[in-house]
Design a protein around this motif. Structure first.
Motif, short mmCIF file in Angstrom:
data_model
loop_
_atom_site.label_atom_id
_atom_site.label_comp_id
_atom_site.label_asym_id
_atom_site.label_seq_id
_atom_site.Cartn_x
_atom_site.Cartn_y
_atom_site.Cartn_z
N GLY A 64 29.62 -65.53 30.37
CA GLY A 64 28.67 -64.63 31.01
C GLY A 64 29.30 -63.54 31.86
N THR A 65 30.61 -63.57 32.03
CA THR A 65 31.30 -62.54 32.81
C THR A 65 32.02 -61.58 31.87
OG1 THR A 65 31.67 -64.07 34.64
CG2 THR A 65 33.07 -62.13 34.56
N VAL A 66 31.85 -60.29 32.11
CA VAL A 66 32.46 -59.27 31.26
C VAL A 66 33.77 -58.82 31.90
CG1 VAL A 66 32.16 -57.00 30.19
CG2 VAL A 66 30.20 -58.54 30.41
N LYS A 67 34.86 -58.90 31.13
CA LYS A 67 36.19 -58.65 31.68
C LYS A 67 36.97 -57.69 30.79
CE LYS A 67 40.61 -61.01 32.51
NZ LYS A 67 41.33 -62.30 32.50
N PRO A 68 37.60 -56.63 31.36
CA PRO A 68 38.44 -55.75 30.55
C PRO A 68 39.87 -56.27 30.46
CG PRO A 68 38.30 -54.86 32.75
CD PRO A 68 37.46 -56.13 32.75
N LEU A 69 40.53 -56.02 29.36
CA LEU A 69 41.95 -56.29 29.23
C LEU A 69 42.74 -55.05 29.67
CD1 LEU A 69 42.23 -58.30 25.89
CD2 LEU A 69 42.02 -59.15 28.23
N PRO A 70 44.08 -55.13 29.73
CA PRO A 70 44.85 -53.96 30.12
C PRO A 70 44.62 -52.77 29.18
CG PRO A 70 46.22 -55.93 30.16
CD PRO A 70 44.92 -56.32 29.53
N VAL A 71 44.75 -51.57 29.71
CA VAL A 71 44.60 -50.36 28.90
C VAL A 71 45.82 -50.22 27.99
CG1 VAL A 71 44.31 -47.85 28.95
CG2 VAL A 71 43.29 -49.26 30.76
N LEU A 72 45.57 -49.88 26.73
CA LEU A 72 46.64 -49.64 25.77
C LEU A 72 46.65 -48.17 25.39
CD1 LEU A 72 47.74 -51.73 22.74
CD2 LEU A 72 47.05 -49.35 22.34
N GLU A 73 47.83 -47.58 25.33
CA GLU A 73 48.00 -46.21 24.85
C GLU A 73 48.60 -46.25 23.45
OE1 GLU A 73 49.96 -41.98 26.33
OE2 GLU A 73 50.91 -43.86 26.93
N ALA A 74 47.93 -45.61 22.50
CA ALA A 74 48.41 -45.54 21.12
C ALA A 74 48.97 -44.15 20.86
CB ALA A 74 47.28 -45.84 20.14
N ILE A 75 50.24 -44.10 20.54
CA ILE A 75 50.92 -42.82 20.29
C ILE A 75 51.14 -42.69 18.79
CG2 ILE A 75 53.00 -41.46 20.75
CD1 ILE A 75 53.31 -43.21 23.31
N SER A 76 50.56 -41.67 18.18
CA SER A 76 50.69 -41.45 16.75
C SER A 76 51.84 -40.49 16.46
CB SER A 76 49.39 -40.88 16.18
OG SER A 76 49.55 -40.53 14.82
N LEU A 77 52.63 -40.81 15.43
CA LEU A 77 53.68 -39.89 14.99
C LEU A 77 53.15 -38.89 13.97
CD1 LEU A 77 56.72 -42.35 14.70
CD2 LEU A 77 55.91 -41.03 16.66
N ASN A 78 51.92 -39.08 13.52
CA ASN A 78 51.25 -38.08 12.70
C ASN A 78 50.52 -37.09 13.60
OD1 ASN A 78 52.18 -39.30 10.41
ND2 ASN A 78 50.21 -40.19 9.78
N GLU A 79 49.87 -36.10 13.01
CA GLU A 79 49.21 -35.06 13.80
C GLU A 79 48.12 -35.64 14.70
OE1 GLU A 79 47.52 -30.51 13.14
OE2 GLU A 79 47.36 -31.96 11.50
N PHE A 80 47.46 -36.69 14.20
CA PHE A 80 46.51 -37.43 15.02
C PHE A 80 46.57 -38.89 14.59
CE2 PHE A 80 44.03 -36.22 11.32
CZ PHE A 80 43.19 -37.29 11.09
N TYR A 81 45.86 -39.75 15.29
CA TYR A 81 45.91 -41.19 15.03
C TYR A 81 45.03 -41.49 13.81
CZ TYR A 81 46.29 -46.13 16.45
OH TYR A 81 46.58 -47.48 16.52
N ASP A 82 45.54 -41.12 12.63
CA ASP A 82 44.77 -41.24 11.41
C ASP A 82 44.93 -42.64 10.79
OD1 ASP A 82 47.33 -41.15 10.41
OD2 ASP A 82 47.10 -39.23 9.38
N SER A 83 44.29 -42.86 9.64
CA SER A 83 44.31 -44.19 9.03
C SER A 83 45.73 -44.60 8.65
CB SER A 83 43.40 -44.23 7.80
OG SER A 83 43.76 -43.22 6.86
N GLU A 84 46.54 -43.64 8.21
CA GLU A 84 47.93 -43.96 7.86
C GLU A 84 48.70 -44.44 9.09
OE1 GLU A 84 51.58 -41.88 5.39
OE2 GLU A 84 50.52 -40.68 6.90
N ALA A 85 48.55 -43.71 10.20
CA ALA A 85 49.26 -44.09 11.43
C ALA A 85 48.76 -45.42 11.97
CB ALA A 85 49.09 -43.00 12.49
N LYS A 86 47.47 -45.69 11.82
CA LYS A 86 46.92 -46.96 12.31
C LYS A 86 47.45 -48.15 11.52
CE LYS A 86 42.63 -44.95 14.09
NZ LYS A 86 41.17 -44.74 13.88
N GLN A 87 47.65 -47.96 10.23
CA GLN A 87 48.02 -49.08 9.37
C GLN A 87 49.53 -49.28 9.22
OE1 GLN A 87 45.90 -48.21 5.72
NE2 GLN A 87 43.92 -48.26 6.74
N ASP A 88 50.31 -48.24 9.55
CA ASP A 88 51.76 -48.30 9.38
C ASP A 88 52.44 -48.38 10.75
OD1 ASP A 88 54.45 -47.94 8.88
OD2 ASP A 88 54.16 -46.33 7.42
#
Length: 310
Positions: free
Chosen positions: A191-215
């Motif tokens: 019943g208690t809502v809790k956040p986990l630590p913030v994660l930063e995702a850095i993409s080596l492609n132009e944006f965080y596209d499906s290829e960058a997410k999966q590789d």
């Protein structure tokens, strides 16, 4: 318990969901349960699901996290993990989600709806209103499929007319901002809502596209994200608020970017990816909670649900 892990199905993201199902199944077995994969592409898979104690939803995209599967399981009376019909459908349909954020006073990027095959006049109206460059993505799809940056009206027209196996008809356009994606998993524990630590995702492609997410070689995760304490706390507070406003249950993930130093909400993912290389697992590890505990919390959400869940 005997747990059916639901994955696959007709969604463009269906094949990728088997990886989530495999990892979740391993964790469930280590927790002492009997877990079996049920492919939602099987004919009449729902008749098989009714023979299990609960359904663990590991599927992604259409017919898995958009409320349709949740509605089926509600009608069948099968306990299932995660958010209900309403929260799932709101989270999946970006225009509805954006309207809810605006109504609740939660900071999000300005946006405009646009349809596949839109006329040059319509596209010009959108770019005049929002400016260029823009980020254009389907209204109801994940993994950045069919999404892209447009830097001119011609780019915009080309993206909307491109042939695709996914065939989305409805898109939204937002200003494109140069920022890494920030994401926060939110858990409902007793019943208690809790956040986990913030994660930063850095993409080596132009944006965080499906290829960058999966590789893994095309992205880098920093968790906890190297942010000032006040900004970390603000992002976590917003993530909890989004989770609560949408009526999410169990586990969800809220994505952000920074615009002029302020966090803006991008979307909520009500069925986050569950691979050990994914961002949910990274956040669980950074919190000290660990992956198996997150899977345990997700399973518990199947039995903590009210007798009627919208």
């Amino acid at each position: 318990m005997r747990i059916a892990i639901l994955a696959g199905g007709p969604s463009p993201e269906g094949q990728g969901s088997f990886l989530s199902a495999e990892e979740a199944g391993r964790a469930l077995k280590e927790l002492g349960h009997s877990a079996e994969l049920v492919d939602m592409a099987e004919p009449a898979f729902w008749t098989r699901v009714t023979t299990y104690d609960a359904a663990f939803i590991a599927g992604h995209g259409w017919y898995a996290e958009d409320g349709k599967l949740q509605g089926l399981l509600e009608v069948l009376g099968v306990p299932y993990t995660g958010s209900g019909v309403l929260a799932s459908s709101v989270g999946m349909h970006k225009p509805t989600f954006k309207n809810l954020m605006v109504a609740e006073g939660i900071n999000t990027l300005p946006w405009a709806p646009v349809s596949r095959g839109a006329t040059s006049e319509t596209i010009s109206q959108v770019t005049t209103k929002l400016g260029l460059p823009l980020f254009v993505k389907p209204a109801s799809n994940g993994e950045s499929f069919e999404a892209g940056i447009v830097r001119s009206d011609e780019d915009f027209e080309k993206l909307l007319s491109a042939e695709s196996e996914y065939s989305s008809q409805e898109f939204i356009a937002e200003p494109f901002i140069e920022s890494n994606t920030l994401t926060v998993a939110v858990l409902e524990i007793n019943g208690t809502v809790k956040p986990l630590p913030v994660l930063e995702a850095i993409s080596l492609n132009e944006f965080y596209d499906s290829e960058a997410k999966q590789d893994p070689s095309l992205h880098e995760y920093r968790c906890p994200a190297p942010l000032p304490d006040f900004l970390t706390e603000r992002i976590q507070e917003l993530a909890v608020r989004v989770f609560t406003v949408c009526g999410c249950r169990g586990v969800a993930r809220v994505d952000f970017m920074l615009s002029e130093g302020r966090p803006v909400v991008l979307e909520v993912n009500t069925v986050p990816g569950l691979t050990l290389q994914g961002n949910l697992a990274a956040m669980a590890d950074a919190s000290g909670m660990g992956y198996k505990r997150v899977i345990e919390i997700m399973l518990q959400s199947a039995f903590d649900r009210p007798s009627y869940c919208p």
